[in-house]
Write a protein that holds these residues in place. Structure first.
Motif, mmCIF file in Angstrom:
data_model
loop_
_atom_site.group_PDB
_atom_site.id
_atom_site.type_symbol
_atom_site.label_atom_id
_atom_site.label_comp_id
_atom_site.label_asym_id
_atom_site.label_seq_id
_atom_site.Cartn_x
_atom_site.Cartn_y
_atom_site.Cartn_z
ATOM 1 N N ASP A 151 0.334 -49.441 -27.769
ATOM 2 C CA ASP A 151 -0.104 -48.932 -29.071
ATOM 3 C C ASP A 151 0.977 -49.094 -30.127
ATOM 4 O OD1 ASP A 151 -1.698 -47.262 -30.929
ATOM 5 O OD2 ASP A 151 -0.039 -45.859 -30.631
ATOM 6 N N LYS A 152 0.547 -49.525 -31.297
ATOM 7 C CA LYS A 152 1.441 -49.662 -32.445
ATOM 8 C C LYS A 152 0.953 -48.803 -33.612
ATOM 9 C CE LYS A 152 4.006 -52.781 -30.469
ATOM 10 N NZ LYS A 152 5.363 -52.483 -30.052
ATOM 11 N N GLY A 153 0.385 -47.638 -33.280
ATOM 12 C CA GLY A 153 -0.058 -46.709 -34.315
ATOM 13 C C GLY A 153 -1.515 -46.870 -34.705
ATOM 14 N N ALA A 154 -2.346 -47.296 -33.760
ATOM 15 C CA ALA A 154 -3.766 -47.524 -34.039
ATOM 16 C C ALA A 154 -4.516 -46.206 -34.213
ATOM 17 C CB ALA A 154 -4.399 -48.327 -32.908
ATOM 18 N N LEU A 155 -5.480 -46.222 -35.128
ATOM 19 C CA LEU A 155 -6.389 -45.088 -35.284
ATOM 20 C C LEU A 155 -7.365 -45.050 -34.109
ATOM 21 C CD1 LEU A 155 -7.247 -45.486 -39.069
ATOM 22 C CD2 LEU A 155 -5.638 -43.872 -38.048
ATOM 23 N N ASP A 156 -8.001 -43.905 -33.893
ATOM 24 C CA ASP A 156 -8.942 -43.747 -32.780
ATOM 25 C C ASP A 156 -10.040 -44.806 -32.797
ATOM 26 O OD1 ASP A 156 -7.474 -41.553 -32.032
ATOM 27 O OD2 ASP A 156 -9.041 -40.078 -32.471
ATOM 28 N N CYS A 157 -10.569 -45.120 -33.977
ATOM 29 C CA CYS A 157 -11.654 -46.104 -34.056
ATOM 30 C C CYS A 157 -11.187 -47.490 -33.619
ATOM 31 C CB CYS A 157 -12.258 -46.148 -35.453
ATOM 32 S SG CYS A 157 -11.078 -46.544 -36.765
ATOM 33 N N VAL A 158 -9.937 -47.814 -33.878
ATOM 34 C CA VAL A 158 -9.380 -49.099 -33.457
ATOM 35 C C VAL A 158 -9.184 -49.108 -31.947
ATOM 36 C CG1 VAL A 158 -7.404 -50.676 -33.668
ATOM 37 C CG2 VAL A 158 -8.280 -49.476 -35.692
ATOM 38 N N VAL A 159 -8.680 -48.008 -31.401
ATOM 39 C CA VAL A 159 -8.497 -47.898 -29.950
ATOM 40 C C VAL A 159 -9.842 -48.109 -29.257
ATOM 41 C CG1 VAL A 159 -7.816 -46.388 -28.044
ATOM 42 C CG2 VAL A 159 -6.509 -46.353 -30.186
ATOM 43 N N LYS A 160 -10.869 -47.414 -29.734
ATOM 44 C CA LYS A 160 -12.200 -47.532 -29.135
ATOM 45 C C LYS A 160 -12.714 -48.966 -29.214
ATOM 46 C CE LYS A 160 -16.838 -45.609 -29.222
ATOM 47 N NZ LYS A 160 -17.682 -44.508 -29.673
ATOM 48 N N ALA A 161 -12.582 -49.596 -30.359
ATOM 49 C CA ALA A 161 -13.072 -50.968 -30.528
ATOM 50 C C ALA A 161 -12.347 -51.943 -29.615
ATOM 51 C CB ALA A 161 -12.914 -51.400 -31.986
ATOM 52 N N ARG A 162 -11.045 -51.781 -29.473
ATOM 53 C CA ARG A 162 -10.275 -52.676 -28.601
ATOM 54 C C ARG A 162 -10.649 -52.472 -27.129
ATOM 55 N NH1 ARG A 162 -9.240 -56.365 -32.286
ATOM 56 N NH2 ARG A 162 -7.467 -55.882 -33.635
ATOM 57 N N VAL A 163 -10.855 -51.243 -26.725
ATOM 58 C CA VAL A 163 -11.268 -50.974 -25.338
ATOM 59 C C VAL A 163 -12.653 -51.575 -25.093
ATOM 60 C CG1 VAL A 163 -11.837 -49.180 -23.650
ATOM 61 C CG2 VAL A 163 -9.820 -48.914 -25.102
ATOM 62 N N GLN A 164 -13.581 -51.374 -26.029
ATOM 63 C CA GLN A 164 -14.915 -51.962 -25.884
ATOM 64 C C GLN A 164 -14.845 -53.483 -25.766
ATOM 65 O OE1 GLN A 164 -16.771 -50.406 -29.434
ATOM 66 N NE2 GLN A 164 -17.851 -48.807 -28.280
ATOM 67 N N ALA A 165 -14.067 -54.115 -26.628
ATOM 68 C CA ALA A 165 -13.958 -55.576 -26.605
ATOM 69 C C ALA A 165 -13.367 -56.063 -25.285
ATOM 70 C CB ALA A 165 -13.109 -56.061 -27.778
ATOM 71 N N ALA A 166 -12.329 -55.391 -24.797
ATOM 72 C CA ALA A 166 -11.721 -55.787 -23.527
ATOM 73 C C ALA A 166 -12.715 -55.634 -22.378
ATOM 74 C CB ALA A 166 -10.464 -54.956 -23.271
#
Length: 98
Positions: A67-82
């Protein structure tokens, strides 16, 4: 859903997160988090990752997040994409929250 192979999403840019997901032979969820703000927000980041895995019916995986300071919505989107990349899914109904 079952994780078929290792997949990644995200970047190492500021305000983003890199998420790598792979199969777990232990048949459980494992989360490895690296974050410059882990002391302040580590539990919240792990909760977003865990909640997203549950929402997508993933019961076994190893998730490595940088993590480099991502907001919750970014974390969720990256997990979904992975996840989608790791299960070879090409069609997904994305939802927009109001």
């Amino acid at each position: 859903m079952e994780i078929k192979h290792t997949a990644m999403a995200g970047t190492l840019e500021s305000s983003d997160i890199t998420v790598e997901i792979k199969p777990n032979p232990e048949n459980e969820i494992g989360i490895i988090l690296e974050s410059s703000v882990e002391k302040q927000f580590g539990n919240q980041i792990k909760k977003v990752i865990t909640d997203t895995l549950k929402e997508m019916n993933i019961q076994s995986a190893i998730v490595r997040a940088n993590d480099k300071g991502a907001l919750d919505c970014v974390v969720k989107a990256r997990v979904q994409a992975a996840i989608l990349r790791a299960i070879d899914e090409t069609h997904f109904k994305w939802e927009v929250e109001n």
